[in-house]
Design an enzyme around this catalytic site. Structure first.
Site, PDB file in Angstrom:
ATOM      1  CD  GLU A  93      -5.755  22.436 -43.911  1.00 57.65           C
ATOM      2  OE1 GLU A  93      -6.767  23.128 -43.704  1.00 57.65           O
ATOM      3  OE2 GLU A  93      -5.783  21.257 -44.273  1.00 57.65           O
ATOM      4  CG  ASP A 148      -3.305  24.576 -46.945  1.00 63.36           C
ATOM      5  OD1 ASP A 148      -2.315  23.812 -47.029  1.00 63.36           O
ATOM      6  OD2 ASP A 148      -4.424  24.285 -47.398  1.00 63.36           O
TER       7      ASP A 148
HETATM    8  P1  TTP Z   1      -3.296  19.614 -48.714  1.00 59.73           P
HETATM    9  O1  TTP Z   1      -3.020  20.883 -47.961  1.00 59.73           O
HETATM   10  O2  TTP Z   1      -4.693  19.312 -49.104  1.00 59.73           O
HETATM   11  O3  TTP Z   1      -2.463  19.592 -50.062  1.00 59.73           O
HETATM   12  P2  TTP Z   1      -1.026  20.141 -50.391  1.00 59.73           P
HETATM   13  O4  TTP Z   1      -0.418  20.837 -49.214  1.00 59.73           O
HETATM   14  O5  TTP Z   1      -0.224  19.007 -50.948  1.00 59.73           O
HETATM   15  O6  TTP Z   1      -1.290  21.138 -51.568  1.00 59.73           O
HETATM   16  P3  TTP Z   1      -1.905  22.611 -51.547  1.00 59.73           P
HETATM   17  O7  TTP Z   1      -0.803  23.473 -52.064  1.00 59.73           O
HETATM   18  O8  TTP Z   1      -3.081  22.543 -52.464  1.00 59.73           O
HETATM   19  O9  TTP Z   1      -2.262  22.917 -50.126  1.00 59.73           O
HETATM   20  O10 TTP Z   1      -2.736  18.353 -47.927  1.00 59.73           O
HETATM   21  C1  TTP Z   1      -1.542  18.404 -47.160  1.00 59.73           C
HETATM   22  C2  TTP Z   1      -0.773  17.107 -47.239  1.00 59.73           C
HETATM   23  O11 TTP Z   1      -1.592  16.023 -46.813  1.00 59.73           O
HETATM   24  C3  TTP Z   1      -0.329  16.762 -48.656  1.00 59.73           C
HETATM   25  O12 TTP Z   1       0.941  17.307 -48.999  1.00 59.73           O
HETATM   26  C4  TTP Z   1      -0.329  15.266 -48.654  1.00 59.73           C
HETATM   27  C5  TTP Z   1      -1.367  14.880 -47.640  1.00 59.73           C
HETATM   28  N1  TTP Z   1      -2.600  14.434 -48.327  1.00 59.73           N
HETATM   29  C6  TTP Z   1      -2.767  13.068 -48.580  1.00 59.73           C
HETATM   30  O13 TTP Z   1      -1.914  12.257 -48.224  1.00 59.73           O
HETATM   31  N2  TTP Z   1      -3.910  12.670 -49.236  1.00 59.73           N
HETATM   32  C7  TTP Z   1      -4.877  13.554 -49.659  1.00 59.73           C
HETATM   33  O14 TTP Z   1      -5.891  13.149 -50.257  1.00 59.73           O
HETATM   34  C8  TTP Z   1      -4.683  14.949 -49.381  1.00 59.73           C
HETATM   35  C9  TTP Z   1      -5.716  15.972 -49.824  1.00 59.73           C
HETATM   36  C10 TTP Z   1      -3.547  15.328 -48.715  1.00 59.73           C
HETATM   37 MG    MG Z   2      -1.480  22.277 -48.113  1.00 52.58          MG
END
Ligand code: TTP
Ligand code: MG
Length: 373
Positions: free
Chosen positions: A123, A16
């Site tokens: 992911e 991730d």
């Molecule tokens: P995530 O993997 O949930 O978040 P992240 O990578 O930004 O942070 P983390 O370090 O906690 O993993 O989501 C991946 C991408 O998807 C994120 O950068 C932006 C997008 N996204 C949205 O646009 N809206 C949302 O509600 C979420 C959860 C993610």
């Molecule tokens: Mg992420």
């Protein structure tokens, strides 16, 4: 001599990316590096609509996170600034760039395992099938997997300048929970024999799929941690929660046999857009609908699909009432103009008396395709 036995073992890794969109912005704009940064809707000095896509870790310290209304994020950033913290950068985001970076990372990952599944833009799951033989202990296999994860993290850092968090376990469920265990830049290995103990102290929200509603429901029965769940017998859980209880029984023990494969993935691809102002102007709405159809079609193609049979249109009115209309064609559709034509046909009745007799203004529209092949 003890009989020789080979045991086939799965080793599953979940990768991730950390603060993905925000991290890409920092990578490509050196002047942003280390500063609080938010990717999402235009905050318009606190009057903006829409939500935060993601925030980097410095901005998360102010309470800003994904899906928070952008106006709220703006207030948190302002409060922080008044406390003497650095000013937060707000960006609407370069989604084409994020898609390209994602594609390159997925290409790296897909070459490194026996099986591969992209689970979202940032992911993926990787799987190795291994035999434990006489002479090669199981412990050793987990150690090897950990080394492999280290190599993967280094490769993504070298090639894309980005960090990720990795979880390794005997199946997807445990790998996913493990990748969340230490973030950012984490690496967590949970060998088969340690799964139940690893899960035990966690809150039930750590289980993927348990959101605020399920949490409340479980809380009402005195279940707060995975340990509480593990204490319940299977028959008791089924008695109280039905089929879902059976599912919880297994998840609390980290049991899952869902395959790592892209085939049963991506049942639908969709996008939605919140307008800057509620409106009923047909020309404007249809132009945005066209833009959404283009985006959805591009993602649909990029994910390797060639046809869809269902189109879903969503409309949210100013009062937040939300309605969807869908159509499933007998014959698969393959072209962008078919998607636009179909979504147009579904949406138009909301602009006039047919589906909108009171002439309510529209706040958001969405387009989705399903039954993908
Ligand atoms: P995530 O993997 O949930 O978040 P992240 O990578 O930004 O942070 P983390 O370090 O906690 O993993 O989501 C991946 C991408 O998807 C994120 O950068 C932006 C997008 N996204 C949205 O646009 N809206 C949302 O509600 C979420 C959860 C993610
Ligand atoms: Mg992420």
């Amino acid at each position: 001599m003890s009989p020789r036995h080979d045991i086939a073992m799965r080793i599953v890794m979940h990768v991730d990316m950390d603060a993905f969109f925000a991290a890409i912005e920092e990578r490509y704009n050196l002047q942003f590096r280390g500063r609080p940064l938010v990717v999402g809707a235009d905050p318009k000095g606190g009057k903006g609509r829409g939500v935060v896509s993601t925030a980097n870790y410095p901005a998360r310290k102010f309470g800003i996170r994904s899906a928070l209304p952008i106006s709220q994020a703006w207030r948190f950033a302002e409060e922080a600034r008044k406390r003497g913290e650095p000013e937060t950068i707000f960006l609407e985001g370069n989604y084409r760039l994020y898609g390209e970076v994602s594609d390159r990372i997925m290409a790296i990952l897909s070459r490194m395992a026996d099986a591969f599944e992209q689970a979202s833009v940032d992911e993926a799951y990787l799987e190795w099938r291994q035999e434990t033989r006489n002479g090669k202990s199981e412990i050793k296999l987990w150690e090897e997997a950990k080394k492999r994860a280290g190599a993967i993290k280094r490769k993504i850092l070298e090639e894309e300048g980005l960090t990720c968090s990795v979880g390794i376990g005997p199946n997807k469920l445990v790998a996913k929970i493990a990748s969340d265990f230490k973030k950012p830049d984490g690496l967590t290995v949970v060998p088969m024999g340690e799964v139940e103990a690893f899960l035990r102290p966690m809150g039930i929200r750590a289980i993927p799929g348990i959101g605020p509603k399920s949490e409340q429901e479980l809380n009402r029965h005195g279940i707060k941690t995975i340990a509480d769940l593990q204490r319940m017998t299977q028959s008791k859980l089924v008695e109280v929660f039905g089929a879902w209880g059976e599912d919880m029984y297994r998840k609390a023990r980290g049991i899952s046999d869902s395959p790592v494969s892209n085939e049963w993935e991506a049942k639908s691809i969709g996008e939605q857009e919140t307008f800057a102002e509620d409106t009923l102007q047909a020309a404007f709405i249809l132009e945005r609908l066209k833009g959404l159809s283009e985006t959805v079609f591009r993602r649909f193609r990029r994910d390797g699909f060639s046809s869809f049979r269902t189109v879903v249109a969503t409309v949210r009115f100013a009062d937040f009432t939300t309605m969807t209309r869908s159509h499933t064609a007998k014959k698969p559709m393959t072209a962008e103009k078919e998607l636009y034509a179909e979504s147009l046909r579904l949406l138009l009745p909301f602009l006039d008396k047919r589906e909108n007799p009171q002439g309510r203004k529209i706040r958001l529209i969405g387009v989705r395709v399903e039954k993908l092949a």
